[in-house]
Scaffold this active site. Sequence first.
Site, short mmCIF file in Angstrom:
data_model
loop_
_atom_site.label_atom_id
_atom_site.label_comp_id
_atom_site.label_asym_id
_atom_site.label_seq_id
_atom_site.Cartn_x
_atom_site.Cartn_y
_atom_site.Cartn_z
N ASP A 1 0.86 -1.19 0.00
CA ASP A 1 0.00 0.00 0.00
C ASP A 1 0.89 1.24 0.00
O ASP A 1 1.70 1.43 0.91
CB ASP A 1 -0.89 -0.01 1.24
CG ASP A 1 -2.08 0.94 1.13
OD1 ASP A 1 -2.15 1.68 0.13
OD2 ASP A 1 -2.93 0.94 2.03
N ASP B 1 -3.12 2.61 -5.86
CA ASP B 1 -2.04 2.67 -4.88
C ASP B 1 -1.89 1.43 -4.00
O ASP B 1 -1.16 1.47 -3.02
CB ASP B 1 -2.20 3.90 -3.99
CG ASP B 1 -3.49 3.89 -3.19
OD1 ASP B 1 -4.38 3.08 -3.52
OD2 ASP B 1 -3.61 4.69 -2.25
N GLU B 2 -2.55 0.34 -4.34
CA GLU B 2 -2.37 -0.86 -3.53
C GLU B 2 -2.63 -2.11 -4.35
O GLU B 2 -3.36 -2.09 -5.34
CB GLU B 2 -3.29 -0.84 -2.29
CG GLU B 2 -4.76 -0.79 -2.61
CD GLU B 2 -5.63 -0.86 -1.36
OE1 GLU B 2 -5.30 -1.64 -0.44
OE2 GLU B 2 -6.64 -0.15 -1.32
#
Length: 387
Positions: free
Chosen positions: A17, A111-112
């Site tokens: 993350d 983003d993860e």
Amino acid sequence: MAGAGPDDNGCHILHVDMDAFFASVEVRDQPELAGKPVIVGAVGGRGVVLSATYEARAFGVHSAMPVNRARRLCPQALFVPPRHRVYSAVSREIMILFREVTPEVEPLSLDEAFLDVSGAIRRLGPPAAIARLIRASVREQYGLTCSVGVATTKFVAKLASTVSKPDGMRVVPGAEVLARFGLRTVGDIARTPAATLQRELGNAAGAHLTALAWGRDPRPVMSRVPDKSIGAEETFATDVDDPVVIRRELLRLSERTARGLRAGAWVSRTVVVKLRLANFKTITRSKTLPEPTDVAQMIYRTACALYAGSGLDPRARLRLVGVRATGLIPAGATATQLALGEEPESWRDAEQAVDKIAGRFGPGTVRPAVLVRDAERGGPLRGWESA
């Protein structure tokens, strides 16, 4: 769970993350914002916070909060308009980095992502070492930080990354899952008030765990086919502005890329070159070849042409260069048509002979003389080669 090193046996699931992703990209690109409360979001009207640095979060600011409320909580915050194209571009590159570790990547958002690294352990080491390698590579190659959870399941890995934020890593051994809360069975979780789990694990994670304990999981199975590509890239120990050194590195990367193609019995239709400047701006150029190839010399000539035609100042300082082969098809699936004056079979025969030598005596036993001289002087940081 740092220090002595927790048992990561069987912990083949990673949740990576990025930390305050949008805001961190803005701080990276505008160093004068470093250490300040920065909020990414459209100001005025019904705008909401898209991302906030941890300096802003200390005042209670969080994502999805109305911008007007964020301004009241943190009057000194610096508001930055979002640049979605930039965030998407950075995300694509980071996902490529993940796929160079393992093809088993499940992106959850920009983003993860979850990574199953069970197939990479023999090549890169145990899961905790792979997590550290990912964190270091994200920092070195993109100037950003990420938090990583390492566990036996996706859900626990996500919890682990959450509690290790920002810029941390946590390994949760299989025997210790939720043991800190005295929860050892599904029944224990089901009997625990949802509010308690939400207080300990966060609202979303606590609610989700409660639902799972009661057998409620409406998520569909998502079939994802990973992009097929093989490549390699290098982050220089110091920024390089010498075109001779850069072309030498393109040769090294072309050799590694071609070797990966031949090892996987692939040929490539398209060559891609990645050039990252000292300020982290990244330029990519690509060219589709007249005929698919697995020959390093063909890839290298194409890479040099793309570098020369990139539009960069000849003395531009580069932080990273990469070569990637895309548009893969099985070797032998197409017939190769030779152009006048070309002798790709001679190069292929020579490179296949080198492959055999490397298989017996180790990689690097035979290589171009220019790379031997470079190695004697000390080369750049080693990158990864995907398979």
